[in-house]
Scaffold this motif. Structure first.
Motif, short mmCIF file in Angstrom:
data_model
loop_
_atom_site.label_atom_id
_atom_site.label_comp_id
_atom_site.label_asym_id
_atom_site.label_seq_id
_atom_site.Cartn_x
_atom_site.Cartn_y
_atom_site.Cartn_z
N ILE A 1 -3.09 -7.05 2.77
CA ILE A 1 -2.99 -5.78 3.46
C ILE A 1 -1.54 -5.41 3.74
N GLN A 2 -0.71 -6.40 4.05
CA GLN A 2 0.68 -6.12 4.41
C GLN A 2 1.41 -5.35 3.32
N VAL A 3 1.19 -5.77 2.07
CA VAL A 3 1.84 -5.09 0.95
C VAL A 3 1.45 -3.63 0.90
N ASP A 4 0.14 -3.35 1.02
CA ASP A 4 -0.34 -1.97 0.96
C ASP A 4 0.09 -1.16 2.17
N LEU A 5 0.03 -1.79 3.35
CA LEU A 5 0.37 -1.09 4.59
C LEU A 5 1.82 -0.62 4.58
N GLU A 6 2.74 -1.51 4.27
CA GLU A 6 4.15 -1.15 4.28
C GLU A 6 4.48 -0.19 3.15
N ASP A 7 3.87 -0.39 1.99
CA ASP A 7 4.12 0.50 0.86
C ASP A 7 3.63 1.92 1.16
N LEU A 8 2.45 2.02 1.77
CA LEU A 8 1.89 3.33 2.11
C LEU A 8 2.78 4.06 3.10
N LEU A 9 3.21 3.35 4.14
CA LEU A 9 4.03 3.99 5.17
C LEU A 9 5.37 4.45 4.60
N LEU A 10 5.99 3.63 3.77
CA LEU A 10 7.28 4.01 3.20
C LEU A 10 7.15 5.16 2.21
N ASP B 1 11.31 10.42 -1.32
CA ASP B 1 12.49 10.62 -2.14
C ASP B 1 13.77 10.23 -1.40
N ALA B 2 13.59 9.44 -0.34
CA ALA B 2 14.72 8.95 0.45
C ALA B 2 15.57 10.09 1.02
N SER B 3 14.99 11.29 1.16
CA SER B 3 15.73 12.43 1.70
C SER B 3 15.91 12.32 3.20
N GLY B 4 15.03 11.54 3.83
CA GLY B 4 15.13 11.41 5.27
C GLY B 4 14.54 12.58 6.04
N ARG B 5 13.81 13.46 5.36
CA ARG B 5 13.24 14.61 6.07
C ARG B 5 12.23 14.17 7.12
N VAL B 6 11.48 13.12 6.81
CA VAL B 6 10.54 12.56 7.78
C VAL B 6 11.27 11.47 8.55
N ARG B 7 11.45 11.69 9.84
CA ARG B 7 12.26 10.77 10.64
C ARG B 7 11.48 9.58 11.16
N THR B 8 10.20 9.77 11.41
CA THR B 8 9.41 8.68 11.98
C THR B 8 7.97 8.78 11.54
N GLY B 9 7.28 7.67 11.55
CA GLY B 9 5.88 7.64 11.16
C GLY B 9 5.24 6.38 11.72
N ALA B 10 3.91 6.29 11.59
CA ALA B 10 3.22 5.13 12.14
C ALA B 10 1.87 4.97 11.47
N ARG C 1 11.47 -5.22 9.32
CA ARG C 1 12.05 -5.04 7.99
C ARG C 1 13.15 -3.97 8.03
N ARG C 2 14.39 -4.42 7.87
CA ARG C 2 15.50 -3.47 7.77
C ARG C 2 15.55 -2.96 6.34
N LEU C 3 15.66 -1.64 6.20
CA LEU C 3 15.59 -1.01 4.88
C LEU C 3 16.99 -0.71 4.35
N PRO C 4 17.18 -0.78 3.03
CA PRO C 4 18.50 -0.47 2.45
C PRO C 4 19.00 0.92 2.81
N SER C 5 18.07 1.83 3.10
CA SER C 5 18.44 3.21 3.45
C SER C 5 19.02 3.33 4.85
N GLY C 6 18.96 2.24 5.62
CA GLY C 6 19.40 2.30 7.01
C GLY C 6 18.26 2.47 7.99
N GLY C 7 17.05 2.52 7.47
CA GLY C 7 15.88 2.64 8.33
C GLY C 7 15.34 1.29 8.73
N VAL C 8 14.23 1.30 9.44
CA VAL C 8 13.60 0.06 9.87
C VAL C 8 12.09 0.27 9.94
N LEU C 9 11.37 -0.79 9.62
CA LEU C 9 9.91 -0.75 9.66
C LEU C 9 9.42 -1.95 10.44
N LEU C 10 8.55 -1.71 11.42
CA LEU C 10 7.90 -2.78 12.17
C LEU C 10 6.43 -2.79 11.78
#
Length: 248
Positions: free
Chosen positions: A36-45, A51-60, A216-225
């Motif tokens: 599930i972890q693979v699908d969960l994190e992939d779906l959220l990202l 497109d790494a535009s950063g238009r969406v600032r946050t999600g859950a 998970r710290r992301l190369p884009s400068g973001g973070v995922l918990l």
């Protein structure tokens, strides 16, 4: 977005290869989390930064049918890791001011800070999420977290995201099952697999109590918990706040 059938995402039925080792309920639960972890994190990202535009600032992500307090969800995403304290600020405004998260998720961190600061001194909100885990979040704790250096918050979260003894005890057997099952899926050869139903009450209790947290710290400068959908991120946040001496 809500799935029409949760079993499509949770993978309640898995075909697993046992090899020569014994069957282990704990190992089965652990395999379920890895899948599930693979699908969960992939779906959220993919939803938050396609497109790494950063238009969406946050999600859950949550296994409920609506947004809950971000600190009570199973996964959150921030395009800018420096805004990690938004999880606490959004949770506070949602629980204390009875605001729907879907309406306030886009507020700036400065505006959220002002909303928290406007609350009465000593105000608290109940955080009752997880097995045998109840605590409250104070206005002062949220304000201190918002004022703390984001790097310290992230380091404290990472230090708190440790697996417990029960999870570690099942890790080796779970790894063997995953590896053998993956080899059979790739080559089509090997021992037979067995259908395993992983949504029993015993599987569920083990995951609710022991599933680990991932920072998970992301190369884009973001973070995922993230943690398993049966758990919430609040125990992780509570441990990190205690570690920084921000929780009275």
């Amino acid at each position: 977005m809500s799935p029409s059938a949760s079993e499509d995402f949770f993978r309640f039925n898995l075909d697993l290869a046992w090899g020569r080792g014994p069957r282990s309920l704990e190992a089965e639960a652990e395999v379920t989390w890895h899948v599930i972890q693979v699908d969960l994190e992939d779906l959220l990202l993919r939803l938050c930064a396609p497109d790494a535009s950063g238009r969406v600032r946050t999600g859950a992500c949550t296994n409920a049918w609506h947004w809950d307090a971000p600190a009570a969800m199973c996964a959150t995403y921030h395009a800018d890791a420096r805004e990690i304290a938004r999880d606490l600020a959004l949770s506070w405004v949602h629980l204390h001011d009875k605001e729907k998260v879907s309406r306030i998720a886009g507020m700036s961190q400065e505006a959220l800070h002002a909303r928290v600061d406007a609350a009465p001194h000593g105000a608290r909100v109940a955080m009752k999420y997880g097995i045998d885990f109840a605590e409250s979040l104070s206005r002062e704790t949220v304000l201190k977290a918002l004022a703390a250096p984001p790097s310290e918050l992230l380091e404290a979260l990472e230090a708190s995201a440790v697996t417990d003894d029960a999870w570690r005890a099942a890790a080796r057997r779970a790894g063997e099952i995953l590896e053998l099952t993956s080899q059979i899926a790739e080559t089509g050869e090997g021992p037979p697999t067995w259908r395993v139903y992983t949504a029993t009450s015993r599987h569920t209790r083990f995951l609710k109590k022991h599933a680990p947290f991932n920072v998970r710290r992301l190369p884009s400068g973001g973070v995922l918990l993230a943690t398993h959908p049966y758990r919430s991120l609040w125990p992780l946040w509570a441990d990190a706040l205690f570690l920084l001496d921000l929780m009275p």
